[in-house]
Motif scaffolding. Structure first.
Motif, PDB file in Angstrom:
ATOM      1  N   GLU A 135       1.991   9.776   6.450  1.00 53.76           N
ATOM      2  CA  GLU A 135       1.226  10.965   6.111  1.00 53.76           C
ATOM      3  C   GLU A 135       1.688  11.544   4.776  1.00 53.76           C
ATOM      4  O   GLU A 135       2.878  11.736   4.538  1.00 53.76           O
ATOM      5  CB  GLU A 135       1.358  12.002   7.226  1.00 53.76           C
ATOM      6  N   SER A 136       0.724  11.770   3.900  1.00 53.06           N
ATOM      7  CA  SER A 136       0.954  12.327   2.558  1.00 53.06           C
ATOM      8  C   SER A 136       1.678  11.375   1.615  1.00 53.06           C
ATOM      9  O   SER A 136       2.015  11.756   0.486  1.00 53.06           O
ATOM     10  CB  SER A 136       1.742  13.650   2.637  1.00 53.06           C
ATOM     11  N   ALA A 137       1.942  10.130   2.048  1.00 55.11           N
ATOM     12  CA  ALA A 137       2.600   9.168   1.166  1.00 55.11           C
ATOM     13  C   ALA A 137       1.616   8.664   0.111  1.00 55.11           C
ATOM     14  O   ALA A 137       0.455   8.399   0.438  1.00 55.11           O
ATOM     15  CB  ALA A 137       3.144   7.990   1.972  1.00 55.11           C
ATOM     16  N   PRO A 138       2.037   8.530  -1.138  1.00 56.56           N
ATOM     17  CA  PRO A 138       1.131   8.025  -2.180  1.00 56.56           C
ATOM     18  C   PRO A 138       0.650   6.607  -1.871  1.00 56.56           C
ATOM     19  O   PRO A 138       1.436   5.747  -1.461  1.00 56.56           O
ATOM     20  CB  PRO A 138       1.997   8.040  -3.449  1.00 56.56           C
ATOM     21  N   VAL A 139      -0.634   6.385  -2.063  1.00 59.49           N
ATOM     22  CA  VAL A 139      -1.237   5.072  -1.837  1.00 59.49           C
ATOM     23  C   VAL A 139      -1.175   4.264  -3.128  1.00 59.49           C
ATOM     24  O   VAL A 139      -1.450   4.788  -4.215  1.00 59.49           O
ATOM     25  CB  VAL A 139      -2.706   5.223  -1.365  1.00 59.49           C
ATOM     26  N   HIS A 140      -0.821   2.990  -2.997  1.00 60.23           N
ATOM     27  CA  HIS A 140      -0.763   2.087  -4.144  1.00 60.23           C
ATOM     28  C   HIS A 140      -1.790   0.981  -3.960  1.00 60.23           C
ATOM     29  O   HIS A 140      -1.961   0.454  -2.860  1.00 60.23           O
ATOM     30  CB  HIS A 140       0.639   1.490  -4.276  1.00 60.23           C
ATOM     31  N   SER A 141      -2.460   0.637  -5.032  1.00 62.22           N
ATOM     32  CA  SER A 141      -3.522  -0.366  -4.963  1.00 62.22           C
ATOM     33  C   SER A 141      -3.612  -1.120  -6.280  1.00 62.22           C
ATOM     34  O   SER A 141      -3.379  -0.541  -7.358  1.00 62.22           O
ATOM     35  CB  SER A 141      -4.860   0.318  -4.667  1.00 62.22           C
ATOM     36  N   VAL A 144       0.825  -1.210   0.000  1.00 66.74           N
ATOM     37  CA  VAL A 144       0.000   0.000   0.000  1.00 66.74           C
ATOM     38  C   VAL A 144       0.861   1.264   0.000  1.00 66.74           C
ATOM     39  O   VAL A 144       0.481   2.286  -0.575  1.00 66.74           O
ATOM     40  CB  VAL A 144      -1.001  -0.026   1.182  1.00 66.74           C
ATOM     41  N   PHE A 145       2.047   1.209   0.636  1.00 65.62           N
ATOM     42  CA  PHE A 145       3.015   2.306   0.581  1.00 65.62           C
ATOM     43  C   PHE A 145       4.352   1.743   0.119  1.00 65.62           C
ATOM     44  O   PHE A 145       4.662   0.574   0.362  1.00 65.62           O
ATOM     45  CB  PHE A 145       3.205   2.947   1.958  1.00 65.62           C
ATOM     46  N   ASP A 146       5.171   2.593  -0.517  1.00 61.62           N
ATOM     47  CA  ASP A 146       6.418   2.066  -1.066  1.00 61.62           C
ATOM     48  C   ASP A 146       7.404   1.686   0.037  1.00 61.62           C
ATOM     49  O   ASP A 146       7.242   2.039   1.209  1.00 61.62           O
ATOM     50  CB  ASP A 146       7.022   3.023  -2.097  1.00 61.62           C
ATOM     51  N   LYS A 147       8.423   0.945  -0.334  1.00 62.40           N
ATOM     52  CA  LYS A 147       9.326   0.344   0.644  1.00 62.40           C
ATOM     53  C   LYS A 147      10.105   1.370   1.454  1.00 62.40           C
ATOM     54  O   LYS A 147      10.416   1.133   2.622  1.00 62.40           O
ATOM     55  CB  LYS A 147      10.292  -0.625  -0.043  1.00 62.40           C
ATOM     56  N   MET A 148      10.409   2.532   0.882  1.00 63.73           N
ATOM     57  CA  MET A 148      11.156   3.532   1.622  1.00 63.73           C
ATOM     58  C   MET A 148      10.287   4.181   2.694  1.00 63.73           C
ATOM     59  O   MET A 148      10.763   4.466   3.798  1.00 63.73           O
ATOM     60  CB  MET A 148      11.720   4.598   0.673  1.00 63.73           C
ATOM     61  N   VAL A 149       9.036   4.402   2.400  1.00 59.83           N
ATOM     62  CA  VAL A 149       8.098   4.934   3.395  1.00 59.83           C
ATOM     63  C   VAL A 149       7.948   3.942   4.542  1.00 59.83           C
ATOM     64  O   VAL A 149       7.990   4.307   5.724  1.00 59.83           O
ATOM     65  CB  VAL A 149       6.729   5.213   2.739  1.00 59.83           C
ATOM     66  N   ARG A 150       7.803   2.666   4.211  1.00 58.11           N
ATOM     67  CA  ARG A 150       7.611   1.643   5.238  1.00 58.11           C
ATOM     68  C   ARG A 150       8.895   1.397   6.037  1.00 58.11           C
ATOM     69  O   ARG A 150       8.858   1.099   7.228  1.00 58.11           O
ATOM     70  CB  ARG A 150       7.103   0.345   4.590  1.00 58.11           C
ATOM     71  N   ALA A 151      10.061   1.547   5.384  1.00 58.88           N
ATOM     72  CA  ALA A 151      11.331   1.415   6.105  1.00 58.88           C
ATOM     73  C   ALA A 151      11.481   2.537   7.126  1.00 58.88           C
ATOM     74  O   ALA A 151      11.922   2.311   8.265  1.00 58.88           O
ATOM     75  CB  ALA A 151      12.502   1.436   5.125  1.00 58.88           C
TER      76      ALA A 151
END
Length: 381
Positions: A222-228, A50-57
Motif C-alpha cells: 500500500e502506497s508503495a511506488p509502482v515501477h514499470s 513492480v515494487f522495489d526489493k525492500m517493499v517485497r522483502a
C-alpha cells in the motif's frame, strides 16, 4: 530446526505464495525456518520489479518468511539454467530442502528429466536441433525425445524451472533435497483467480491503477511506488542509442550475431517495442531479448553474468531468521543491504538501484542503495 529455501521474485507476492509458506510448515512442522532468496529490483523476464526489493522483502516477512536474502543481479537476469544454478549455489550451502511450485510435482520424474539433461549424450542432440533453426526450448525438448526421454515436463513454465532446480542440485552434488509442491492456477492468466492469482494478472492491475488488495496477503504494497518499463522507456532508448559497437558485442545473449542485429535496430527504431519486434525471430525467445536489452541498460556484460557473485545481501529477518542467518553466514559471505563492501559488486548494486529509480512514475533520486537498512521483523514464533 529444519531450513527450507524458496527461490522467488514475489513480483508481487500473492495468496499462492503465502499458501506455499504455510504448506512448508504444515509438512515439516511449525519450527521449520523458511528462507526466501528473492530477485532484487530486476526480475528474470528482463523487466524492473513492480515494487522495489525492500517493499517485497517486507511482504515476504509478513507472509511468514524468516529470512529474506537478495539473489545477486547476475543470477536474477540469467537464463532459467543460470537463475536456478545461482540460487542452488547459495541455498544449497545451508538449506535442508528447496521448495518450489510445479504443475507436476513428482520429485522422481523431475530428477529423471534433470539427469537426462546432464547426460553426456544430450549436447550433441541439442546442437543438431539448434543448427536446424529451432529455439532453445524447442531444441531441448526434441533432444530429449531423441534420447527416448519423456519431455512432457518441459512444456509448462513452473515445471521447466523445477527441472532446472533439480539439474543444478544434481550437478552440484548438493545434500539439499528438492521439495516440489503443486502450483495451482495458471502462470499466465490475464484475469486474477480469487484463490490462485497469477503474478502476470496482478501486475496488469497494479500498472493500470486498479484494486489488487484482495489478491495479496499483506499491506506492504500500500502506497508503495509502482515501477514499470513504460516509465523508463526513454532512458533505455537513450542508453541503446549511445552504446558503441564494442559495448553491444560484449552483451550477454548476443551470440550468433544477435548483438549486431540489436545494435542496428536500436539506431533505426524509435520505440522499444519496435526494436524488439524487429529483432525477434523463431530462434530467439522474447524473454532472452528483454534480458539482453535490460543488461545493456544496466551496463552488464556477458562476463559480468559469468562471474560468480562474491557475496549475498540480507534484506530482512525475523527472530527465528536471525538464528538461520548465523548458520548461513558460517557457510558463505552475507552482508546487510546498504552495507559498503570493497568489491566491484558494490558498484554494480549501486548502479542497478540508481537506474531502477528511473522506472518509477515519479523518478527516484540516486544513492538509495546506501541508505537502505535491513528489516528486523517482529514475528510471533
Amino acid at each position: 530446526m529444519k531450513i527450507v529455501g524458496i527461490l522467488c521474485e514475489y513480483n508481487p507476492l500473492h495468496l499462492g505464495h503465502a499458501r506455499q509458506i504455510r504448506k512448508i510448515r504444515e509438512q515439516n512442522g511449525p519450527d521449520t525456518a523458511v528462507v526466501c532468496l528473492m530477485s532484487g529490483d530486476f526480475v528474470q523476464r528482463g523487466h524492473p520489479a513492480v515494487f522495489d526489493k525492500m517493499v517485497r522483502a517486507r511482504a515476504a516477512l509478513q507472509a511468514g518468511a524468516d529470512l529474506v536474502l537478495e539473489l545477486p543481479v547476475q543470477y536474477a537476469l540469467s537464463s532459467a539454467e543460470g537463475f536456478a544454478d545461482g540460487a542452488v549455489s547459495i541455498l544449497g550451502t545451508f538449506c535442508d530442502e528447496m521448495s518450489f511450485g510445479a504443475e507436476h510435482p513428482d520429485r522422481e520424474a523431475l530428477l529423471a528429466t534433470a539427469s537426462a539433461l546432464l547426460s553426456p549424450a544430450f549436447p550433441e542432440h541439442l546442437r543438431r536441433h539448434l543448427d536446424a533453426g529451432l529455439s532453445f526450448p524447442a531444441a531441448r525438448a526434441m533432444a530429449l525425445a531423441d534420447m527416448g526421454t519423456d519431455n512432457s515436463l518441459l512444456t509448462s513454465p513452473n515445471d521447466i524451472l523445477a527441472v532446472e532446480y533439480c539439474k543444478a542440485i544434481r550437478a552440484r552434488g548438493c545434500a539439499m533435497l528438492p521439495a516440489p509442491i503443486r502450483r495451482e492456477g495458471s502462470y499466465h492468466d490475464d484475469r486474477p483467480d480469487p484463490e490462485n492469482p497469477s503474478a502476470t494478472a496482478l501486475r496488469a492491475l497494479i500498472e493500470n491503477g486498479k484494486n489488487f488488495r484482495s489478491y495479496v496477503p499483506t499491506d506492504a504494497f500500500e502506497s508503495a511506488p509502482v515501477h514499470s518499463l513504460k516509465h523508463g522507456e526513454r532512458a533505455v532508448l537513450a542508453k541503446l542509442r549511445t552504446m558503441t559497437d564494442a559495448e553491444f558485442e560484449a552483451l550477454p545473449y548476443g551470440s550468433e550475431g544477435l548483438w549486431r542485429k540489436l545494435m542496428h535496430e536500436s539506431r533505426r527504431q524509435c520505440r522499444l517495442e519496435d526494436i524488439l519486434t524487429a529483432v525477434k525471430s523463431k530462434r530467439y525467445t522474447r524473454t532472452r531479448l528483454d534480458r539482453m536489452v535490460l543488461c545493456a541498460f544496466l551496463g552488464l556484460t556477458a562476463e559480468d553474468l559469468r562471474t560468480p557473485a562474491p557475496y549475498v545481501r540480507c534484506l530482512g529477518f525475523s527472530q527465528r531468521g536471525r538464528e538461520v542467518l548465523r548458520i548461513a553466514k558460517a557457510q558463505l559471505p552475507i552482508y546487510n543491504v546498504g552495507e559498503r563492501v570493497d568489491s566491484p559488486q558494490w558498484a554494480i548494486e549501486q548502479r542497478c538501484t540508481d537506474l531502477y529509480g528511473l522506472f518509477a512514475e515519479n523518478p527516484e533520486p540516486a544513492g538509495l542503495e546506501q541508505k537502505r537498512r535491513v528489516i528486523v521483523f517482529q514475528q510471533k514464533i
